[in-house]
Design a protein around this motif. Structure first.
Motif, mmCIF file in Angstrom:
data_model
loop_
_atom_site.group_PDB
_atom_site.id
_atom_site.type_symbol
_atom_site.label_atom_id
_atom_site.label_comp_id
_atom_site.label_asym_id
_atom_site.label_seq_id
_atom_site.Cartn_x
_atom_site.Cartn_y
_atom_site.Cartn_z
ATOM 1 N N GLU A 20 0.714 -1.330 0.226
ATOM 2 C CA GLU A 20 0.087 -0.060 -0.241
ATOM 3 C C GLU A 20 0.719 1.248 -0.207
ATOM 4 O OE1 GLU A 20 -3.522 2.171 2.784
ATOM 5 O OE2 GLU A 20 -2.618 0.232 3.373
ATOM 6 N N CYS A 23 2.180 2.252 -3.306
ATOM 7 C CA CYS A 23 1.302 2.592 -4.146
ATOM 8 C C CYS A 23 1.314 4.254 -4.026
ATOM 9 C CB CYS A 23 0.001 2.191 -4.053
ATOM 10 S SG CYS A 23 -0.446 0.491 -4.616
ATOM 11 N N TYR A 24 1.362 4.701 -2.750
ATOM 12 C CA TYR A 24 1.390 6.070 -2.397
ATOM 13 C C TYR A 24 2.514 6.634 -2.746
ATOM 14 C CZ TYR A 24 -2.477 4.549 0.650
ATOM 15 O OH TYR A 24 -3.897 4.181 1.163
ATOM 16 N N PRO A 148 -5.707 0.821 -3.421
ATOM 17 C CA PRO A 148 -4.241 0.836 -3.427
ATOM 18 C C PRO A 148 -3.512 -0.470 -3.084
ATOM 19 C CG PRO A 148 -4.967 1.617 -1.328
ATOM 20 C CD PRO A 148 -6.186 1.347 -1.926
#
Length: 183
Positions: A20, A23-24, A148
């Protein structure tokens, strides 16, 4: 459940999975703004309806498919409220006998698990094993929603950012498909 829309990545990333956070990191690197809603785990499109309403966007149905021989793999993005008919898609991509791919391939190629399928998983497909298919209705929408790579958050971003920034950055193209959802 009470849903709050946040801008961008979480301030506190404690307890978030590395996939996750990646993704960010990539979205930030590419300068792609997004809205985020954290929520309990969602496993079906029906469960996403409350998030859809809060976000003001229909979450994409992300289907991970393969041919009968399990040699060709596809990620299909389509509106969450549109029925999926394999026969309708098969003819457009020249692949008969499509079915849902096993979770082991999803994890191996995209580093995601069932319920968390997302276009953002293509950042993990370094060997280009997965062909992206996008329904024209998703492409024509100004924004789309996706996870995400985990199903405890949902992101909303501009469709043009996905097509013009994200996909080139992860070295993936896409094929436009036209699905009616009719038999």
């Amino acid at each position: 459940m009470e849903l709050r829309i946040e801008q961008g990545r979480p301030q506190d990333e404690t307890g978030r999975l590395p996939k996750e956070i990646r993704c960010y990191d990539l979205l930030d690197l590419l300068g792609i703004p997004f809205r985020r809603i954290d929520h309990e785990a969602l496993y079906t499109m029906e469960a996403c309806e409350e998030v859809d309403g809060a976000a003001g966007v229909v979450m994409c149905k992300n289907l991970f498919l393969c041919n009968r021989q399990k040699t060709d793999f596809y990620l299909l993005l389509m509106p969450g409220d549109k029925p999926f008919k394999t026969k309708e898609l098969s003819g457009q991509i020249g692949s008969a006998r499509l079915s849902f791919a096993d979770a082991e391939y999803m994890e191996r190629f995209l580093d995601i698990t069932p319920g968390s399928v997302s276009v953002l998983g293509l950042m993990n497909d370094k060997e280009h094993r997965v062909r992206l298919l996008i329904d024209e209705d998703v492409l024509n929408a100004g924004e789309f929603g996706c996870h995400p790579c985990v199903n405890t958050s949902s992101l909303c971003m501009k469709t043009s950012d996905m097509v013009d920034k994200f996909l080139p950055a992860v070295d993936h193209g896409y094929t436009t498909v036209v699905l009616t959802g009719e038999a």
